[in-house]
Motif scaffolding. Structure first.
Motif, PDB file in Angstrom:
ATOM      1  N   ASP A  14      17.463  13.919   8.994  1.00 58.76           N
ATOM      2  CA  ASP A  14      16.146  13.429   8.565  1.00 58.76           C
ATOM      3  C   ASP A  14      15.722  14.144   7.287  1.00 58.76           C
ATOM      4  OD1 ASP A  14      14.909  15.911   9.224  1.00 58.76           O
ATOM      5  OD2 ASP A  14      14.475  15.214  11.244  1.00 58.76           O
ATOM      6  N   ILE A  15      14.663  13.659   6.701  1.00 56.24           N
ATOM      7  CA  ILE A  15      14.216  14.175   5.404  1.00 56.24           C
ATOM      8  C   ILE A  15      13.775  15.638   5.493  1.00 56.24           C
ATOM      9  CG2 ILE A  15      11.807  13.412   5.559  1.00 56.24           C
ATOM     10  CD1 ILE A  15      14.067  13.169   2.446  1.00 56.24           C
ATOM     11  N   ASP A  16      13.232  16.061   6.633  1.00 54.23           N
ATOM     12  CA  ASP A  16      12.816  17.460   6.787  1.00 54.23           C
ATOM     13  C   ASP A  16      14.018  18.404   6.770  1.00 54.23           C
ATOM     14  OD1 ASP A  16      10.119  16.792   6.902  1.00 54.23           O
ATOM     15  OD2 ASP A  16      10.141  16.607   9.092  1.00 54.23           O
ATOM     16  N   GLU A  17      15.086  18.004   7.433  1.00 59.81           N
ATOM     17  CA  GLU A  17      16.293  18.832   7.448  1.00 59.81           C
ATOM     18  C   GLU A  17      16.938  18.860   6.057  1.00 59.81           C
ATOM     19  OE1 GLU A  17      20.352  19.557  10.042  1.00 59.81           O
ATOM     20  OE2 GLU A  17      19.153  17.768  10.447  1.00 59.81           O
ATOM     21  N   ASP A  34      17.520   9.567  -0.227  1.00 59.78           N
ATOM     22  CA  ASP A  34      18.476   9.457   0.875  1.00 59.78           C
ATOM     23  C   ASP A  34      18.760  10.855   1.424  1.00 59.78           C
ATOM     24  OD1 ASP A  34      20.686   9.242   2.521  1.00 59.78           O
ATOM     25  OD2 ASP A  34      21.890   8.105   1.100  1.00 59.78           O
ATOM     26  N   PRO A  35      18.350  11.166   2.659  1.00 55.76           N
ATOM     27  CA  PRO A  35      18.541  12.517   3.200  1.00 55.76           C
ATOM     28  C   PRO A  35      20.015  12.956   3.246  1.00 55.76           C
ATOM     29  CG  PRO A  35      17.043  11.284   4.595  1.00 55.76           C
ATOM     30  CD  PRO A  35      17.596  10.317   3.585  1.00 55.76           C
ATOM     31  N   GLU A  36      20.931  12.036   3.553  1.00 60.20           N
ATOM     32  CA  GLU A  36      22.342  12.408   3.608  1.00 60.20           C
ATOM     33  C   GLU A  36      22.864  12.797   2.232  1.00 60.20           C
ATOM     34  OE1 GLU A  36      24.549   9.360   5.648  1.00 60.20           O
ATOM     35  OE2 GLU A  36      23.352   9.611   7.462  1.00 60.20           O
ATOM     36  N   GLY A  51      23.868  11.831  11.163  1.00 60.76           N
ATOM     37  CA  GLY A  51      22.562  11.537  10.592  1.00 60.76           C
ATOM     38  C   GLY A  51      21.751  12.796  10.342  1.00 60.76           C
TER      39      GLY A  51
END
Length: 124
Positions: A94-97, A20-22, A92
């Motif tokens: 994303d996975i890269d961030e 989960d990116p968050e 929100g």
């Protein structure tokens, strides 16, 4: 010195991949925050509870920003603001961030581990 004992936990927490990116952003930020707060507490300092995490950022800048190798600390405020936006404004991520946040937090923890034993107690 009590908080300094948390530093290995911060490094361990950030070493686990999170889908989960968050959540990954929150863990990265919290791990960096705790490691840097440990440095302040090692000096006998504690940021005021007024101002929340912004007070911590200001204390980190004032006490640690001029140390050799402190460049990773420059990302702390950006990470703090981004985590706030994701947490409170539901923007929100994303996975890269999230991966970038993980990398920056890892650099801050590594810095904290490196300078921990070199910091003298704070004296006015």
């Amino acid at each position: 010195q009590a908080r300094a004992a948390y530093m290995p936990d911060a490094a361990w927490a950030i070493s686990r991949p999170l889908p989960d990116p968050e959540m990954a952003l929150a863990v990265a930020y919290d791990a960096a925050r705790k490691a840097l707060a440990a440095l302040l507490e090692t000096q006998g300092l504690r940021p005021t509870s007024q101002g929340g995490h912004l007070a911590l950022r200001e204390a980190i800048d004032a006490q640690l920003g001029g140390l050799p190798g402190a460049q990773p600390l420059e990302a702390f405020d950006r990470l703090r603001r981004r985590r706030n936006a994701v947490e409170y404004l539901d923007t929100g991520i994303d996975i890269d961030e999230a991966a970038e946040a993980h990398e920056r937090a890892t650099e801050m923890i590594t810095f904290a581990e490196h300078v921990l034993d070199q910091l003298p107690p704070y004296a006015r």
